[in-house]
Design a protein around this motif. Structure first.
Motif, PDB file in Angstrom:
ATOM      1  N   TYR A  78       0.653  -1.307  -0.105  1.00 50.74           N
ATOM      2  CA  TYR A  78       0.016   0.047  -0.162  1.00 50.74           C
ATOM      3  C   TYR A  78       0.767   1.308  -0.004  1.00 50.74           C
ATOM      4  O   TYR A  78       1.761   1.581   0.710  1.00 50.74           O
ATOM      5  CB  TYR A  78      -0.996   0.009   1.112  1.00 50.74           C
ATOM      6  CG  TYR A  78      -1.684   1.322   1.751  1.00 50.74           C
ATOM      7  CD1 TYR A  78      -2.419   1.933   0.811  1.00 50.74           C
ATOM      8  CD2 TYR A  78      -0.930   2.198   2.638  1.00 50.74           C
ATOM      9  CE1 TYR A  78      -2.974   3.187   0.912  1.00 50.74           C
ATOM     10  CE2 TYR A  78      -1.491   3.504   2.796  1.00 50.74           C
ATOM     11  CZ  TYR A  78      -2.591   3.848   2.044  1.00 50.74           C
ATOM     12  OH  TYR A  78      -2.811   5.072   2.142  1.00 50.74           O
ATOM     13  N   ASP A  80      -0.453   5.637  -0.984  1.00 50.82           N
ATOM     14  CA  ASP A  80      -1.477   6.336  -1.822  1.00 50.82           C
ATOM     15  C   ASP A  80      -1.123   7.258  -2.906  1.00 50.82           C
ATOM     16  O   ASP A  80      -1.905   8.042  -3.329  1.00 50.82           O
ATOM     17  CB  ASP A  80      -2.543   7.160  -0.804  1.00 50.82           C
ATOM     18  CG  ASP A  80      -1.697   7.888   0.068  1.00 50.82           C
ATOM     19  OD1 ASP A  80      -0.649   8.427  -0.355  1.00 50.82           O
ATOM     20  OD2 ASP A  80      -2.134   8.558   0.935  1.00 50.82           O
ATOM     21  N   SER A  89      -5.653   0.687   1.155  1.00 48.31           N
ATOM     22  CA  SER A  89      -5.571   1.421   2.546  1.00 48.31           C
ATOM     23  C   SER A  89      -6.483   0.722   3.379  1.00 48.31           C
ATOM     24  O   SER A  89      -6.040   0.748   4.783  1.00 48.31           O
ATOM     25  CB  SER A  89      -6.209   2.939   2.397  1.00 48.31           C
ATOM     26  OG  SER A  89      -6.507   3.576   3.588  1.00 48.31           O
TER      27      SER A  89
END
Length: 611
Positions: A78, A80, A89
């Motif tokens: 992960y 973003d 997320s």
């Protein structure tokens, strides 16, 4: 499903198995030792155990204090910044909730780096891209080294990330494992229009604002990029190799179906951990599984990056795959998909046309896949992957995939393919060994003969283009781009320029020891050339004006210079400091001499010798 295997497919499979006898036996021996030596939580040190669940809830601590509850490790890529990975997320919390409902515990075992090739294209950061695959493999192994997990959930999508996760997971192949995708973003600006704007920008006919607008309309929301590059090829491979749920590859993020599939994946992994029906990763990744992966790559016209990754993955499992195996399969396996850059459709269109269920069913019926393999669903084989998921009154259910393609401009059966071959060839000749992706080439571009223009940096081609020096037939030779030179970056900046010149009617091609990735398209390109220039390969002795032939029809790569003259030439000198802004290259320099050849997967680790 009673199945008759195509005799050529069986012969190729047998050849790989025979070649891999010793290394596969060594790997299986390693896995057996790990299964025997694996400490149970109830027998490891109380101090070790206390560290392992110190941050858990009281209920999870109580559960993990015994040896009767499964503990699932989550290895996540992960971040973003990557649109494909942004949906991850919320995954750990959702996985923990699903595990708890089934009487199990889940913990985030560790994170791995996840860089975006789309962001680093043409930048010095791209020199770390292929290197990052092996860093991810090591990070995965570090996450699992605590040895307190009964199964592993891998969260990863993009280019080097999924292969890296799998490489690391295979070192812990005694554990069951499942891959959990996040899915592609919804379709945006049509791929044909995006390519058109890129070419117009390269010609100076539109400016940067117009280009940025088009790119932003293409890459516009969380989810995987929708063209069929390496990221989406990864998803196809994990599904056809039985490492993720049927029909789960191309379900959009944030949808109820996606959430239901994620919950079901946790349940599937837990079934793989039970003592009465264990399914460790090492039992899933076999010679037949990898052959199925190669068939899927060819049938879909997937990323050329997997001519590297599959070789490395095979070696991590003690299986010796070669480019010649891929070439032999390419002669057998037809091209069944037209997804950009090999067509106008994106992966959402592919999914709507019938998707993986239709593809796998057609290949199975034609004897072009091995059905008798284990998957994350157990011993049922690939027959289960001819079904697709859907929601029935809010609950996950499965139905047969469409019997007929819903759009034969995107997806076809084996009986009426787009091409009779898989569109990937292994080129050999007096310049060495290379691969060429022919699935997007027009017949008239399958073979090109032209004088060489030699360069050591893709950026130098732009200056020649702007000066008008490229308005002629030529083959661009871009060298010192291999794994030992600068990490084997993708050479995407070449595509628009060469495409413009080809459209003008010039005969153009590319020879390089670098990569062109899953977005390679309509230009005849001999890529991944080995031996590379840094290893004193013949490419280092090519001079401007030498006549080179790239022959995709007859799998030949040839330079028309007498051998006695060619071999006596001094090799070109590498300039590894040009454009070096210190963005990690010094880290790679410590390992440069350890990188294997492209044919062996361009890995920093010689997996099969380290068993």
């Amino acid at each position: 499903m009673t199945q008759k295997i195509h005799p050529t497919l069986q012969a190729i499979t047998n050849r790989i198995a025979e070649r891999s006898k010793t290394t596969r036996a060594a790997y299986r021996g390693k896995i057996r030792r790990a299964q025997q030596d694996k400490p149970k939580r109830s027998t490891i040190s109380c101090g070790n155990l206390a560290h392992a669940f110190a941050a858990c809830s009281a209920g999870d601590k109580a559960a993990l204090s015994s040896d009767t509850v499964a503990n699932l490790g989550i290895v996540t890529a992960y971040n973003d910044m990557l649109s494909a990975h942004a949906p991850y997320s919320d995954y750990p919390a959702e996985i923990k909730k699903a595990a708890a409902a089934l009487g199990a515990v889940a913990q985030v075992a560790g994170g791995v780096p996840a860089m975006c090739d789309g962001i680093t294209q043409g930048q010095t950061g791209m020199e770390l891209s292929l290197f990052s695959r092996d860093v991810i493999a090591m990070a995965t192994a570090v996450a699992l080294s605590h040895n307190v997990f009964d199964g592993v959930i891998h969260l990863g999508i993009c280019d080097k990330i999924v292969p890296g996760l799998l490489l690391g997971a295979l070192s812990f192949g005694h554990l069951p494992a499942i891959f959990m995708p996040a899915g592609p973003m919804p379709s945006g600006l049509p791929n044909a229009r995006k390519a058109e704007v890129r070419q117009l920008f390269a010609e100076g006919k539109v400016g940067r604002p117009e280009l940025l607008k088009a790119e932003s309309q293409s890459y516009h929301s969380p989810g995987t990029c929708t063209f069929y590059g390496t990221a989406n090829t990864n998803q196809m491979l994990m599904e056809i190799m039985g490492l993720q749920l049927p029909g789960s590859s191309f379900v959009n993020p944030g949808t109820p179906l996606r959430a239901a599939l994620n919950t079901h994946a946790v349940a599937s992994l837990l079934r793989c951990t039970t003592e009465n029906s264990p399914t460790p990763l090492a039992d899933i990744v076999t010679v037949k599984t990898l052959v199925n992966g190669m068939v899927g790559l060819l049938a879909t016209g997937g990323s050329t990056n997997h001519t590297l990754h599959l070789m490395a993955i095979g070696r991590a499992a003690g299986i010796r795959l070669t480019w010649q195996d891929l070439a032999a399969l390419s002669d057998l396996v037809p091209l069944l998909c037209r997804i950009y850059p090999n067509g106008l459709a994106d992966v959402n269109h592919f999914q709507a046309a019938g998707g993986m269920g239709f593809l796998i069913n057609s290949l199975l019926e034609s004897g072009l896949l091995h059905n008798d393999v284990k998957t994350v669903l157990g011993d049922g084989g690939l027959s289960a992957y001819t079904k697709e998921p859907f929601l029935e009154d809010g609950r996950l259910a499965w139905r047969d995939a469409p019997e007929n393609s819903l759009d034969d401009m995107v997806l076809r059966p084996v009986t009426t393919p787009f091409r009779a071959d898989g569109g990937l060839q292994h080129l050999t000749g007096n310049l060495g060994s290379a691969v060429i992706k022919t699935s997007a080439l027009k017949d008239k571009h399958m073979t090109v003969t032209a004088p060489a223009i030699t360069l050591s940096d893709q950026n130098d081609l732009q200056g020649l283009f702007e000066s008008g020096a490229l308005n002629r037939d030529f083959i661009a030779v871009i060298r010192f781009q291999g794994p030992r030179a600068n990490g084997m970056p993708e050479l995407h900046k070449l595509t628009p320029i060469l495409g413009i010149l080809q459209d003008k009617g010039y005969q153009v091609g590319l020879v390089t020891d670098g990569r062109m990735s899953g977005a390679s398209g309509k230009i005849p390109a001999a890529i991944h050339l080995t031996p590379e220039a840094m290893a004193d390969g013949p490419i280092a002795r090519i001079e401007d004006g030498d006549i080179i032939t790239i022959d995709g029809r007859n799998s030949r790569l040839h330079i028309e210079v007498p051998e006695e003259i060619f071999s006596a030439r001094p090799a070109a000198a590498a300039n590894l400091t040009q454009n070096n802004t210190g963005m990690g290259r010094e880290l790679f320099s410590m390992l440069r001499n350890s990188a294997s050849s492209a044919e062996q997967g361009a890995s920093l680790f010689t997996w099969d010798e380290d068993l």
